[in-house]
Design an enzyme around this catalytic site. Structure first.
Site, PDB file in Angstrom:
ATOM      1  N   THR A 170     -30.599  -6.956 103.688  1.00  0.00           N
ATOM      2  CA  THR A 170     -32.109  -6.950 104.073  1.00  0.00           C
ATOM      3  C   THR A 170     -33.065  -7.973 104.061  1.00  0.00           C
ATOM      4  O   THR A 170     -32.773  -8.988 103.514  1.00  0.00           O
ATOM      5  CB  THR A 170     -32.580  -5.864 102.145  1.00  0.00           C
ATOM      6  OG1 THR A 170     -32.102  -6.877 101.452  1.00  0.00           O
ATOM      7  CG2 THR A 170     -32.008  -4.656 102.977  1.00  0.00           C
ATOM      8  N   LYS A 177     -31.302  -3.300  86.341  1.00  0.00           N
ATOM      9  CA  LYS A 177     -30.685  -2.173  87.073  1.00  0.00           C
ATOM     10  C   LYS A 177     -29.777  -1.338  86.574  1.00  0.00           C
ATOM     11  O   LYS A 177     -29.963  -0.171  86.675  1.00  0.00           O
ATOM     12  CB  LYS A 177     -29.950  -2.922  88.437  1.00  0.00           C
ATOM     13  CG  LYS A 177     -30.464  -3.577  89.514  1.00  0.00           C
ATOM     14  CD  LYS A 177     -31.795  -2.395  90.124  1.00  0.00           C
ATOM     15  CE  LYS A 177     -32.590  -3.083  90.845  1.00  0.00           C
ATOM     16  NZ  LYS A 177     -34.254  -1.877  91.386  1.00  0.00           N
ATOM     17  N   TYR A 194     -32.120  -9.534  87.016  1.00  0.00           N
ATOM     18  CA  TYR A 194     -31.930  -7.919  87.720  1.00  0.00           C
ATOM     19  C   TYR A 194     -30.819  -6.848  87.311  1.00  0.00           C
ATOM     20  O   TYR A 194     -31.229  -6.203  87.085  1.00  0.00           O
ATOM     21  CB  TYR A 194     -31.813  -9.159  89.060  1.00  0.00           C
ATOM     22  CG  TYR A 194     -32.032  -8.033  90.635  1.00  0.00           C
ATOM     23  CD1 TYR A 194     -33.075  -7.577  91.405  1.00  0.00           C
ATOM     24  CD2 TYR A 194     -30.596  -7.229  90.542  1.00  0.00           C
ATOM     25  CE1 TYR A 194     -33.166  -6.665  92.190  1.00  0.00           C
ATOM     26  CE2 TYR A 194     -30.514  -6.009  92.234  1.00  0.00           C
ATOM     27  CZ  TYR A 194     -31.856  -5.896  92.383  1.00  0.00           C
ATOM     28  OH  TYR A 194     -31.445  -5.265  93.191  1.00  0.00           O
TER      29      TYR A 194
END
Length: 320
Positions: free
Chosen positions: A236, A207, A203
């Site tokens: 989130t 990014k 990830y």
């Protein structure tokens, strides 16, 4: 991941990325920046049914903007759309179904949107995933790469012709400060050599790629204003599901999703953001460095060019 980079990054995160970091930074915000009327302008937001994407959709709809929600799940997308309309009173909120890990579908969606007669002023690339095992899509692509990097690249480049028809067009990519822990590896974009596979590292690589892509787009498409941003450590659904141990340790320090979305909204709406040079990386409405001091994470122009060439080459395999 470099132990030095990860250690420095975590200390930085505790100081800047948390709720207290946002509260400190927000003291310098100019509230007048968001005193705007977005009527007549159209905004496309991927991953708009929850978290930062949904908060951005609400804020933009409140300002009168036309919102195009791009969501993988129609049921959850429609629930969010109805909630946004109810909360803002703005009926001009539209739902589109699209899985950002499926390049053929992205090409078709962008083509249909271009030919529909609709306009587009701002594209917000927010959708993303963190899959913690090496999983291939039905197209044989590693899923994190397919969604976070390739999907973003295809949607962005395919919608450039539509964006350039408008005044002050913008593209915002929701990246992550986690990219500071990584030097971009252009020789293993789909993590075939990563042993063992680590979803967090994958990830962070994605990014980092998004930040480089933003810088390269700014050079390639000067008529469009590009920016990437870090939302901070926000509470989130994605963080809760993909990083449960991090969430449990940090939940009392996390920003709200609205606080995480603040810079997305600012970059999308404010004249102050548009006046900044294209291609920068933002945190709390401020352009910030894309590398930690002494971290040896910078990529050469050749490496940045290699990333873009590889993305174009992979994308072309799926273009009808």
């Amino acid at each position: 991941m470099s132990i030095y980079r990860s250690g420095v990054w975590f200390v930085k995160g505790l100081r800047e990325y948390t709720k207290s970091g946002f509260q400190s930074a927000s003291k310098n915000f100019n509230n007048a920046d968001l005193e705007v009327n977005a009527s007549g302008r159209a905004f496309m937001i991927t991953g708009a049914n929850s978290g930062i994407g949904k908060c951005a959709a609400i804020a933009i709809a409140q300002k009168g903007g036309t919102v195009h929600m791009v969501c993988r799940d129609l049921t959850r997308g429609e629930e969010a759309r109805q909630e946004i309309i109810s909360q803002t009173g703005n009926q001009d909120v539209h739902l589109h179904q699209l899985d950002m890990s499926r390049p053929r579908d992205i090409f078709n969606f962008a083509k249909n949107f271009r030919e529909s007669g609709k306009v587009l002023d701002v594209l917000i690339n927010n959708a993303g995933c963190m899959v913690n095992t090496r999983e291939l899509t039905e197209d044989g692509l590693e899923k994190n790469f397919a969604t976070n990097t390739l999907g973003t690249h295809i949607l962005t480049t395919e919608l450039i012709p539509l964006l350039t028809e408008r005044e002050k067009p913008r593209v915002i990519i929701v990246s992550s400060g986690g990219m500071l822990t990584q030097k971009m590896d252009t020789k293993d974009l789909q993590f075939e050599k990563m042993q063992p596979f680590d979803g967090t590292t994958a990830y962070a690589q994605n990014k980092r790629q998004q930040v480089v892509m933003t810088e390269e787009y700014a050079k390639q498409f000067p008529r469009v204003h590009f920016s990437s941003m870090h939302p901070g450590w926000a509470d989130t659904p994605a963080v809760r599901s993909a990083m449960p141990s991090f969430y449990e340790k940090m939940k009392n320090r996390l920003r709200t999703a609205e606080e995480g979305a603040d810079t997305v909204v600012w970059l999308s709406l404010s004249d102050a953001a548009f006046k900044q040079p294209s291609g920068l990386f933002f945190q709390d409405r401020t352009p910030v460095a894309t590398h930690l001091p002494l971290a040896w994470s910078k990529s050469s122009p050749e490496e940045c060019g290699s990333l873009m060439k590889q993305l174009d080459s992979i994308a072309q395999q799926f273009k009808n």
